[in-house]
Scaffold this motif. Structure first.
Motif, PDB file in Angstrom:
ATOM      1  N   MET A  78      48.618  51.491 -59.968  1.00 43.66           N
ATOM      2  CA  MET A  78      48.124  52.205 -61.145  1.00 43.66           C
ATOM      3  C   MET A  78      48.359  53.713 -61.047  1.00 43.66           C
ATOM      4  N   ILE A  79      48.276  54.249 -59.822  1.00 39.65           N
ATOM      5  CA  ILE A  79      48.463  55.694 -59.639  1.00 39.65           C
ATOM      6  C   ILE A  79      49.477  55.964 -58.519  1.00 39.65           C
ATOM      7  N   PRO A  80      50.740  55.583 -58.712  1.00 42.26           N
ATOM      8  CA  PRO A  80      51.730  55.756 -57.652  1.00 42.26           C
ATOM      9  C   PRO A  80      52.063  57.214 -57.351  1.00 42.26           C
ATOM     10  N   GLU A  81      51.712  58.117 -58.236  1.00 44.58           N
ATOM     11  CA  GLU A  81      51.978  59.527 -57.962  1.00 44.58           C
ATOM     12  C   GLU A  81      51.017  60.091 -56.912  1.00 44.58           C
ATOM     13  N   TYR A  82      49.928  59.368 -56.623  1.00 46.07           N
ATOM     14  CA  TYR A  82      48.967  59.810 -55.609  1.00 46.07           C
ATOM     15  C   TYR A  82      48.981  58.930 -54.362  1.00 46.07           C
ATOM     16  N   ILE A  83      49.189  57.629 -54.544  1.00 47.08           N
ATOM     17  CA  ILE A  83      49.184  56.672 -53.429  1.00 47.08           C
ATOM     18  C   ILE A  83      50.415  55.793 -53.574  1.00 47.08           C
ATOM     19  N   ASN A  84      51.292  55.822 -52.592  1.00 48.73           N
ATOM     20  CA  ASN A  84      52.525  55.050 -52.665  1.00 48.73           C
ATOM     21  C   ASN A  84      52.284  53.606 -52.225  1.00 48.73           C
ATOM     22  N   PRO A  85      52.601  52.617 -53.087  1.00 50.44           N
ATOM     23  CA  PRO A  85      52.381  51.217 -52.724  1.00 50.44           C
ATOM     24  C   PRO A  85      53.253  50.746 -51.560  1.00 50.44           C
ATOM     25  N   LEU A  86      54.456  51.283 -51.438  1.00 50.07           N
ATOM     26  CA  LEU A  86      55.316  50.872 -50.321  1.00 50.07           C
ATOM     27  C   LEU A  86      54.746  51.322 -48.977  1.00 50.07           C
ATOM     28  N   ALA A  87      54.103  52.479 -48.954  1.00 47.99           N
ATOM     29  CA  ALA A  87      53.492  52.952 -47.711  1.00 47.99           C
ATOM     30  C   ALA A  87      52.308  52.075 -47.325  1.00 47.99           C
ATOM     31  N   ILE A  88      51.539  51.623 -48.314  1.00 50.28           N
ATOM     32  CA  ILE A  88      50.435  50.701 -48.023  1.00 50.28           C
ATOM     33  C   ILE A  88      50.987  49.395 -47.471  1.00 50.28           C
ATOM     34  N   PHE A  89      52.022  48.864 -48.121  1.00 51.88           N
ATOM     35  CA  PHE A  89      52.645  47.640 -47.627  1.00 51.88           C
ATOM     36  C   PHE A  89      53.200  47.848 -46.222  1.00 51.88           C
ATOM     37  N   GLY A  90      53.791  49.012 -45.967  1.00 50.23           N
ATOM     38  CA  GLY A  90      54.304  49.311 -44.628  1.00 50.23           C
ATOM     39  C   GLY A  90      53.209  49.302 -43.584  1.00 50.23           C
ATOM     40  N   ALA A  91      52.052  49.832 -43.927  1.00 52.67           N
ATOM     41  CA  ALA A  91      50.925  49.816 -42.988  1.00 52.67           C
ATOM     42  C   ALA A  91      50.461  48.385 -42.730  1.00 52.67           C
ATOM     43  N   TYR A  92      50.378  47.577 -43.780  1.00 57.39           N
ATOM     44  CA  TYR A  92      49.996  46.170 -43.614  1.00 57.39           C
ATOM     45  C   TYR A  92      50.999  45.441 -42.722  1.00 57.39           C
ATOM     46  N   PHE A  93      52.276  45.664 -43.005  1.00 58.83           N
ATOM     47  CA  PHE A  93      53.330  45.004 -42.241  1.00 58.83           C
ATOM     48  C   PHE A  93      53.314  45.449 -40.783  1.00 58.83           C
ATOM     49  N   ALA A  94      53.138  46.754 -40.547  1.00 62.64           N
ATOM     50  CA  ALA A  94      53.086  47.265 -39.177  1.00 62.64           C
ATOM     51  C   ALA A  94      51.903  46.670 -38.422  1.00 62.64           C
ATOM     52  N   ASP A  95      50.765  46.503 -39.094  1.00 58.36           N
ATOM     53  CA  ASP A  95      49.595  45.911 -38.439  1.00 58.36           C
ATOM     54  C   ASP A  95      49.875  44.471 -38.031  1.00 58.36           C
ATOM     55  N   ARG A  96      50.497  43.705 -38.906  1.00 60.43           N
ATOM     56  CA  ARG A  96      50.799  42.305 -38.578  1.00 60.43           C
ATOM     57  C   ARG A  96      51.814  42.213 -37.438  1.00 60.43           C
ATOM     58  N   ILE A  97      52.825  43.069 -37.453  1.00 61.87           N
ATOM     59  CA  ILE A  97      53.826  43.071 -36.380  1.00 61.87           C
ATOM     60  C   ILE A  97      53.176  43.447 -35.053  1.00 61.87           C
ATOM     61  N   LEU A  98      52.334  44.466 -35.075  1.00 61.82           N
ATOM     62  CA  LEU A  98      51.654  44.872 -33.845  1.00 61.82           C
ATOM     63  C   LEU A  98      50.727  43.777 -33.335  1.00 61.82           C
ATOM     64  N   MET A  99      50.065  43.071 -34.239  1.00 62.09           N
ATOM     65  CA  MET A  99      49.201  41.972 -33.818  1.00 62.09           C
ATOM     66  C   MET A  99      50.032  40.874 -33.159  1.00 62.09           C
ATOM     67  N   PHE A 100      51.193  40.577 -33.731  1.00 59.11           N
ATOM     68  CA  PHE A 100      52.069  39.569 -33.152  1.00 59.11           C
ATOM     69  C   PHE A 100      52.555  40.016 -31.770  1.00 59.11           C
ATOM     70  N   ILE A 101      52.982  41.272 -31.654  1.00 59.70           N
ATOM     71  CA  ILE A 101      53.504  41.773 -30.383  1.00 59.70           C
ATOM     72  C   ILE A 101      52.426  41.784 -29.307  1.00 59.70           C
ATOM     73  N   THR A 102      51.241  42.275 -29.643  1.00 58.19           N
ATOM     74  CA  THR A 102      50.178  42.352 -28.631  1.00 58.19           C
ATOM     75  C   THR A 102      49.694  40.966 -28.224  1.00 58.19           C
ATOM     76  N   ASN A 103      49.684  39.994 -29.155  1.00 58.48           N
ATOM     77  CA  ASN A 103      49.296  38.634 -28.783  1.00 58.48           C
ATOM     78  C   ASN A 103      50.374  37.942 -27.977  1.00 58.48           C
ATOM     79  N   TYR A 104      51.617  38.225 -28.275  1.00 57.33           N
ATOM     80  CA  TYR A 104      52.724  37.572 -27.577  1.00 57.33           C
ATOM     81  C   TYR A 104      52.884  38.112 -26.158  1.00 57.33           C
ATOM     82  N   PHE A 105      52.788  39.432 -25.998  1.00 57.48           N
ATOM     83  CA  PHE A 105      53.010  40.035 -24.693  1.00 57.48           C
ATOM     84  C   PHE A 105      51.704  40.311 -23.933  1.00 57.48           C
ATOM     85  N   GLY A 106      50.567  40.126 -24.595  1.00 59.08           N
ATOM     86  CA  GLY A 106      49.286  40.478 -23.974  1.00 59.08           C
ATOM     87  C   GLY A 106      48.689  39.403 -23.151  1.00 59.08           C
TER      88      GLY A 106
END
Length: 106
Positions: A78-106
């Motif tokens: 609704m307000i992409p000029e203030y909050i970028n949706p791709l950056a939010i998706f990137g944060a979500y994606f990075a969290d899932r990848i990090l969870m996978f990596i830490t569970n796999y190698f931890g």
């Protein structure tokens, strides 16, 4: 959360250089994921109890998680000029990848 999570959050905050909406989107995405991660165990321990298990409460929990994840994305569309949706998706994606990596190698 591991030290790797904090490093990725701090490095990703460099998106403020690319533009304020990207940096805000990154931090909003991580804020929602961290809050979800902190409360997930508490909620699931109450819901997934062998004696008091209820499918309806578990489905309600899953629906709540979907709404929690979708809320910042909807606001950002609704307000992409203030909050970028791709950056939010990137944060979500990075969290899932990090969870996978830490569970796999931890």
């Amino acid at each position: 959360m591991t030290k790797l999570h904090y490093i990725v959050i701090i490095l990703g905050s460099g998106l403020f250089i690319a533009g304020l909406p990207y940096g805000i989107g990154w931090l909003v995405g991580w804020l929602f994921m961290v809050l979800l991660r902190l409360n997930r165990e508490k909620i699931l321990n109450r819901i997934i109890d062998v004696k008091n298990f209820s499918v309806s409460s578990y489905v309600a929990y899953l629906f709540g998680v979907i709404v929690w994840i979708a809320l910042p994305l909807l606001v950002s569309f609704m307000i992409p000029e203030y909050i970028n949706p791709l950056a939010i998706f990137g944060a979500y994606f990075a969290d899932r990848i990090l969870m996978f990596i830490t569970n796999y190698f931890g």
